[in-house]
Design an enzyme around this catalytic site. Structure first.
Site, PDB file in Angstrom:
ATOM      1  N   LYS A  87     -27.370-120.165 -40.584  1.00 12.59           N
ATOM      2  CA  LYS A  87     -28.310-120.780 -41.528  1.00 12.59           C
ATOM      3  C   LYS A  87     -29.084-121.885 -40.807  1.00 12.59           C
ATOM      4  CE  LYS A  87     -28.088-122.007 -46.432  1.00 12.59           C
ATOM      5  NZ  LYS A  87     -27.212-122.574 -47.466  1.00 12.59           N
TER       6      LYS A  87
HETATM    7  O1  G3P Z   1     -28.122-122.594 -51.924  1.00 13.67           O
HETATM    8  C1  G3P Z   1     -28.732-123.843 -51.955  1.00 13.67           C
HETATM    9  C2  G3P Z   1     -27.906-124.782 -52.701  1.00 13.67           C
HETATM   10  O2  G3P Z   1     -26.685-125.021 -52.100  1.00 13.67           O
HETATM   11  C3  G3P Z   1     -28.566-125.978 -53.206  1.00 13.67           C
HETATM   12  O3  G3P Z   1     -28.202-126.000 -54.519  1.00 13.67           O
HETATM   13  O4  G3P Z   1     -27.762-126.989 -56.689  1.00 13.67           O
HETATM   14  O5  G3P Z   1     -27.653-128.402 -54.594  1.00 13.67           O
HETATM   15  O6  G3P Z   1     -29.838-127.594 -55.456  1.00 13.67           O
HETATM   16  P1  G3P Z   1     -28.375-127.329 -55.363  1.00 13.67           P
END
Ligand code: G3P
Length: 220
Positions: A87
């Site tokens: 990633k």
């Molecule tokens: O896959 C991306 C993720 O980990 C971010 O999610 O909920 O932190 O915006 P969030």
């Protein structure tokens, strides 16, 4: 549509895997920190543990922000298991690193994507997956789902093979909107995945079926 779970929590990964519909896992440094996984060796061991549970792509994020560092780290991560996807953040050196890994046949996931232009660059660099963060766009009054639609159109125009991985999914409607648009993958929390199960008519219908069955079998 592939379903990935967005967590580094092994119990939640196991639960999603047990459901039989899990295609992979995405993690990031914040999710690892949330589980208290610190130090290079512990992080590596944790990725290995995730790969033992799930037979599907597991995104492991580099910490470096320079090209050489990303390549060094990514090669090390890719060696851990066949299912590891490196990633890489959407920055200038990241685009170069995506191209490097793509030329070597190593799978990548381009993360922190917030615009169609960034997604176009990721595809040009040969990323396996592109991760537009739809929830974080919604957080700042932008429309995350619309971005998925825009990227779908662009990728289809040129038959790019990069898969659209809708990330930062927060709830069931994000999943359904992305499914309608044709996102290739979604990654979200366990709550959003199991949320798809719920319908009050399913619950009341089942209760009625069981009650009728019990009544008609009374005394038999
Ligand atoms: O896959 C991306 C993720 O980990 C971010 O999610 O909920 O932190 O915006 P969030």
């Amino acid at each position: 549509m592939k379903f990935f779970i967005d967590t580094a929590n092994l119990d939640q990964i196991r639960e999603a895997q047990d459901l039989g519909i899990l295609d992979g896992v995405t993690t990031n440094p914040s999710l690892m920190a949330k589980e208290g996984i610190t130090g290079e060796q512990n992080v590596i061991n944790h990725y290995k543990a995730i790969c033992e549970i799930v037979d599907g792509d597991v995104s492991a994020e580099v910490i470096s922000t320079d090209y050489e560092g990303m390549v060094r780290e990514g090669l090390k991560l890719a060696e851990l298991h066949d299912n590891i996807v490196v990633k890489i953040p959407m920055i200038k050196d990241g685009v170069k690193a995506l191209k490097y890994f793509s030329d070597k046949g190593i799978k990548t996931n381009c993360t922190l994507v917030f615009s169609a232009g960034q997604a176009l660059l990721a595809a040009k660099a040969g990323a396996t997956y592109v991760s537009p963060f739809i929830g974080r766009l919604d957080d700042i009054s932008s429309n995350g789902v619309q971005l998925i639609e825009q990227i779908r159109l662009i990728y289809d125009n040129y038959a790019f093979e990069t898969e659209i991985l809708a990330a930062s999914v927060r709830h069931t409607m994000h999943i359904m909107d992305c499914a309608e648009i044709g996102a290739d993958v979604m990654t979200g929390p366990l709550s959003a995945i199991v949320g798809l199960l719920k319908h009050p008519l399913t619950d009341s219908g089942l209760a009625q079926f069981l009650a009728d069955h019990a009544k008609s079998n009374e005394g038999k």
